[in-house]
Design a protein around this motif. Structure first.
Motif, PDB file in Angstrom:
ATOM      1  N   ASP A   1      45.352  48.552  44.548  1.00 13.39           N
ATOM      2  CA  ASP A   1      46.080  48.733  43.896  1.00 13.39           C
ATOM      3  C   ASP A   1      46.493  47.470  42.660  1.00 13.39           C
ATOM      4  OD1 ASP A   1      47.480  50.363  45.235  1.00 13.39           O
ATOM      5  OD2 ASP A   1      48.142  49.140  46.565  1.00 13.39           O
ATOM      6  N   ALA A   2      46.130  46.270  43.244  1.00 11.97           N
ATOM      7  CA  ALA A   2      46.073  44.805  42.233  1.00 11.97           C
ATOM      8  C   ALA A   2      44.396  43.885  42.223  1.00 11.97           C
ATOM      9  CB  ALA A   2      47.162  44.414  42.857  1.00 11.97           C
ATOM     10  N   LEU A   3      43.462  44.004  40.990  1.00 14.38           N
ATOM     11  CA  LEU A   3      42.505  43.300  41.012  1.00 14.38           C
ATOM     12  C   LEU A   3      42.661  41.918  39.548  1.00 14.38           C
ATOM     13  CD1 LEU A   3      40.088  46.123  40.397  1.00 14.38           C
ATOM     14  CD2 LEU A   3      40.240  44.894  42.888  1.00 14.38           C
ATOM     15  N   ALA A   4      42.048  41.201  40.576  1.00 13.83           N
ATOM     16  CA  ALA A   4      42.959  40.069  39.631  1.00 13.83           C
ATOM     17  C   ALA A   4      40.887  38.760  38.458  1.00 13.83           C
ATOM     18  CB  ALA A   4      43.498  39.174  39.668  1.00 13.83           C
ATOM     19  N   VAL A   5      40.472  38.769  37.981  1.00 16.12           N
ATOM     20  CA  VAL A   5      38.971  37.792  37.653  1.00 16.12           C
ATOM     21  C   VAL A   5      39.959  36.887  37.670  1.00 16.12           C
ATOM     22  CG1 VAL A   5      36.989  38.118  36.471  1.00 16.12           C
ATOM     23  CG2 VAL A   5      38.282  40.439  36.549  1.00 16.12           C
ATOM     24  N   CYS A   6      39.300  35.639  38.763  1.00 13.31           N
ATOM     25  CA  CYS A   6      39.730  34.711  38.222  1.00 13.31           C
ATOM     26  C   CYS A   6      38.625  33.918  38.106  1.00 13.31           C
ATOM     27  CB  CYS A   6      39.567  34.068  40.112  1.00 13.31           C
ATOM     28  SG  CYS A   6      41.828  34.953  39.638  1.00 13.31           S
ATOM     29  N   SER A   7      38.249  32.324  38.263  1.00 15.05           N
ATOM     30  CA  SER A   7      37.397  31.684  37.874  1.00 15.05           C
ATOM     31  C   SER A   7      36.559  31.378  38.745  1.00 15.05           C
ATOM     32  CB  SER A   7      38.001  30.159  36.695  1.00 15.05           C
ATOM     33  OG  SER A   7      37.592  30.773  35.811  1.00 15.05           O
ATOM     34  N   GLY A   8      36.040  31.658  39.540  1.00 17.43           N
ATOM     35  CA  GLY A   8      35.889  31.243  41.304  1.00 17.43           C
ATOM     36  C   GLY A   8      36.604  31.816  42.813  1.00 17.43           C
ATOM     37  N   ALA A   9      35.608  31.372  43.486  1.00 13.07           N
ATOM     38  CA  ALA A   9      36.873  31.749  45.011  1.00 13.07           C
ATOM     39  C   ALA A   9      37.700  30.942  44.740  1.00 13.07           C
ATOM     40  CB  ALA A   9      36.377  32.122  45.705  1.00 13.07           C
ATOM     41  N   LEU A  10      37.671  29.080  44.706  1.00  9.62           N
ATOM     42  CA  LEU A  10      38.673  27.840  45.075  1.00  9.62           C
ATOM     43  C   LEU A  10      40.045  28.079  43.707  1.00  9.62           C
ATOM     44  CD1 LEU A  10      35.908  25.999  46.212  1.00  9.62           C
ATOM     45  CD2 LEU A  10      37.579  26.456  47.480  1.00  9.62           C
ATOM     46  N   ASP A  11      38.906  28.787  42.658  1.00  6.74           N
ATOM     47  CA  ASP A  11      40.615  29.472  41.615  1.00  6.74           C
ATOM     48  C   ASP A  11      41.213  29.656  42.075  1.00  6.74           C
ATOM     49  OD1 ASP A  11      41.835  28.896  39.056  1.00  6.74           O
ATOM     50  OD2 ASP A  11      40.889  31.032  38.632  1.00  6.74           O
ATOM     51  N   ALA A  12      40.785  31.635  42.456  1.00  2.00           N
ATOM     52  CA  ALA A  12      41.370  32.653  43.221  1.00  2.00           C
ATOM     53  C   ALA A  12      42.268  32.012  44.156  1.00  2.00           C
ATOM     54  CB  ALA A  12      40.759  33.768  43.219  1.00  2.00           C
ATOM     55  N   MET A  13      41.560  30.997  45.405  1.00  4.06           N
ATOM     56  CA  MET A  13      42.646  30.711  46.430  1.00  4.06           C
ATOM     57  C   MET A  13      43.697  29.765  46.620  1.00  4.06           C
ATOM     58  SD  MET A  13      40.476  29.522  49.411  1.00  4.06           S
ATOM     59  CE  MET A  13      39.628  30.451  49.935  1.00  4.06           C
ATOM     60  N   GLU A  14      43.076  28.897  45.088  1.00  2.40           N
ATOM     61  CA  GLU A  14      44.506  28.289  44.863  1.00  2.40           C
ATOM     62  C   GLU A  14      45.577  29.133  44.556  1.00  2.40           C
ATOM     63  OE1 GLU A  14      43.016  24.983  41.655  1.00  2.40           O
ATOM     64  OE2 GLU A  14      44.869  23.750  41.948  1.00  2.40           O
ATOM     65  N   ARG A  15      45.375  29.270  42.873  1.00  2.00           N
ATOM     66  CA  ARG A  15      46.420  30.440  42.504  1.00  2.00           C
ATOM     67  C   ARG A  15      47.172  30.949  44.067  1.00  2.00           C
ATOM     68  NH1 ARG A  15      45.761  30.314  37.612  1.00  2.00           N
ATOM     69  NH2 ARG A  15      43.720  29.520  36.372  1.00  2.00           N
ATOM     70  N   VAL A  16      46.256  31.812  44.862  1.00  2.00           N
ATOM     71  CA  VAL A  16      47.438  32.537  45.043  1.00  2.00           C
ATOM     72  C   VAL A  16      48.205  31.432  46.704  1.00  2.00           C
ATOM     73  CG1 VAL A  16      46.844  34.740  47.331  1.00  2.00           C
ATOM     74  CG2 VAL A  16      45.582  34.515  45.468  1.00  2.00           C
ATOM     75  N   LEU A  17      47.813  30.919  46.729  1.00  2.00           N
ATOM     76  CA  LEU A  17      48.413  29.836  47.782  1.00  2.00           C
ATOM     77  C   LEU A  17      49.671  28.995  47.058  1.00  2.00           C
ATOM     78  CD1 LEU A  17      45.149  27.919  49.852  1.00  2.00           C
ATOM     79  CD2 LEU A  17      47.048  29.232  50.989  1.00  2.00           C
ATOM     80  N   LEU A  18      49.388  28.578  46.014  1.00  2.00           N
ATOM     81  CA  LEU A  18      50.888  27.619  44.679  1.00  2.00           C
ATOM     82  C   LEU A  18      51.428  29.436  44.796  1.00  2.00           C
ATOM     83  CD1 LEU A  18      48.719  26.795  41.376  1.00  2.00           C
ATOM     84  CD2 LEU A  18      50.492  25.804  43.956  1.00  2.00           C
ATOM     85  N   ILE A  19      50.936  30.255  44.731  1.00  2.00           N
ATOM     86  CA  ILE A  19      52.418  31.565  44.642  1.00  2.00           C
ATOM     87  C   ILE A  19      53.464  31.326  45.817  1.00  2.00           C
ATOM     88  CG2 ILE A  19      52.566  34.079  44.284  1.00  2.00           C
ATOM     89  CD1 ILE A  19      49.974  34.125  42.489  1.00  2.00           C
ATOM     90  N   HIS A  20      52.469  31.608  47.451  1.00  2.00           N
ATOM     91  CA  HIS A  20      53.662  31.688  48.379  1.00  2.00           C
ATOM     92  C   HIS A  20      53.238  30.588  49.736  1.00  2.00           C
ATOM     93  CE1 HIS A  20      53.195  35.880  48.115  1.00  2.00           C
ATOM     94  NE2 HIS A  20      51.689  35.718  47.725  1.00  2.00           N
TER      95      HIS A  20
END
Lengths: 123, 371
Positions: B64-83
């Motif tokens: 349902d929701a896809l995003a493109v991030c600058s590498g796995a750790l960038d995606a992980m940091e963003r998700v952790l910052l949200i929650h």
């Protein structure tokens, strides 16, 4: 060619870091040891804090770090961390390692941990 | 792979074999400046979104929701910052990938180590820690450093355990997806939970592409893309087009198949050679084999003297016992026997001389900063 490890630091087999700096990332190896009272006994916690803060400053190349400084938020990694722990161990006769930095990543937390590791007569 | 300048073969780096990365030039030649935005929200190139959705859906990951991030750790940091907020506890694999431990430390989060076995993170540890934790970060395959693969049975057990922690964020770091080994992968993602499944192209297409796809629950997806838009905006369409080319054109897809097969062969060859000599090791997927040892430093030093650089396990470990990591990505199967023989010799010598050193695993942990 510089081989990088999978965590983005230069592999230590090359002896060169990935930002092109010389291998001595702490910049401390050829400095004379400071006169640390804590090492010979009778030192205060302030001495210990000063030694730890200077080691962090040299390792991260950032002088005057605040107590809230976070090693990993300031770009520290395993290579710098191992050398930093080595330096603190040599200066203060303790046994901290990279895991201690992970568990106590701010300067205040790490200093408290080092202080707690000192033998009572050194504190 | 050639030996290093000092004659030491590098089996320490954890990186893919550069010869098994698809050639980049055709992918770049095919790309043009094209902002991957079709409306105010999307940041994914439409073709890449379709291709990624098909890949996620094949493994049962909702798309349902896809995003493109600058590498796995960038995606992980963003998700952790949200929650999460500083001080929150996060369950992590132990041993695990050091930059994940460092990211948590940098965010002021507290890593709670959970042991890993060959089937993935252990449910008992997750059950014990889930009540007080905000998030769980796990690696479903090519677990670094152990090479573990999350089994379907283990995923079921973990899902059961997590029923008692409906608020817990689950982050799956599928960093080596295309070349990890197993064709499919288990997931804990399910409707009603906060989750993110992150797939980097670093191991399959090259770390310098700095690109990872993230599938998330819908609310996390909105927050992730919203914040990304306020910062870098999006990941360059040039890179997204390059990845799409590598995923779809005949030559790169053939190279990816060959890479997956080659890594599987190299892992199997080393593990068989180690088993022949009675050396226990794990590594069912990914680029590394993990060998438990009594002491790391003498083994690393002994292997170096024998001409092989292997990685001390220390930087991967929080509370787990000592081991060394051997990267097999560029180790020809024909040389696996020589590596195993060298390791057997080193382990014998360490055992013979280690008796009066009283350096237990716990003792090594205490002096672990000495490299």
């Amino acid at each position: 060619v510089i081989d990088e490890t999978d965590e983005g630091t230069a592999a230590d087999v090359t002896g060169v870091t990935d930002d092109g700096t010389e291998p001595d990332v702490t910049g401390m190896t050829d400095r004379p040891s400071p006169d640390v009272a804590g090492v010979t006994g009778g030192g205060t916690e302030a001495d210990v804090a000063g030694v730890v803060a200077r080691a962090w400053g040299a390792a991260l190349r950032l002088p005057d770090l605040p107590a809230t400084a976070n090693f990993f938020a300031l770009g520290g990694d395993s290579l710098i961390g191992v050398l930093l722990a080595d330096e603190v161990n040599q200066r203060l006769g303790v046994a901290v390692d990279l895991t201690d930095l992970v568990e106590a990543p701010t300067l205040a937390e790490f200093t408290a941990r080092v202080t707690a590791r000192l033998t009572p007569e050194r504190r | 792979m050639s030996a290093g300048v000092d004659g030491v073969r590098d089996l320490a780096g954890g990186n893919p074999d550069p010869r098994l990365l698809p050639p980049l030039r055709p992918a770049l030649d095919a790309a043009e400046l094209r902002r991957p935005t079709v409306d105010n929200v999307r940041s994914v190139l439409p073709g890449l979104a379709e291709a990624a959705a098909a890949r996620f859906a094949r493994d049962g990951v909702p798309t349902d929701a896809l995003a493109v991030c600058s590498g796995a750790l960038d995606a992980m940091e963003r998700v952790l910052l949200i929650h999460t907020r500083p001080g929150d506890r996060v369950l992590v694999e132990d041993p695990g990938y050091p930059p994940v431990h460092y990211l948590l430390a940098a965010l002021g989060l507290r890593a709670v180590p959970c042991p890993v076995d060959a089937a993935g993170v252990e449910p008992a540890a997750v059950a014990a820690g889930a009540g007080d934790a905000r998030a769980l970060v796990l690696t479903p395959r090519a677990q670094n450093p152990t090479g573990a693969v999350l089994s379907a049975a283990r995923a079921g057990e973990l899902r059961e355990v997590l029923r008692d922690a409906p608020e817990l964020l689950v982050v799956e770091d599928d960093h080596a997806s295309d070349v990890a080994g197993p064709p499919g992968v288990a997931t804990l993602a399910e409707p009603g939970r906060r989750w993110a499944v992150i797939r980097s192209v670093s191991k399959s297409l090259g770390a310098d592409l700095r690109l990872a796809l993230a599938a998330t629950d819908p609310a996390t997806g909105v927050a992730l893309r919203g914040r990304q838009r306020r910062g870098p905006g999006w990941v360059s369409g040039l890179l997204q087009q390059a990845v799409l080319h590598q995923w779809t054109a005949p030559v790169p897809t053939a190279v990816l198949r060959a890479a997956r097969a080659a890594y599987a062969e190299r892992r199997a060859a080393l593990r068989a050679a180690l088993a022949e000599r009675g050396i226990a090791a794990t590594g069912d997927s990914g680029l590394n084999v993990w060998v438990p040892v009594a002491e790391e430093d003498p083994v690393v030093a002994g292997m170096r003297a024998a001409g092989y650089a292997v990685s001390a396990g220390r930087r991967f470990r929080l509370a787990s016992p000592p081991a060394v990591r051997i990267t097999v990505s560029a180790l020809p199967p024909a040389e696996a026997g020589a590596v195993a023989a060298a390791l057997a010799g080193v382990l014998d010598r360490v055992r013979d001389t280690g008796g009066d050193r009283s350096l237990s695993p716990a003792g090594e942990r205490a002096t672990g900063g000495r490299a």
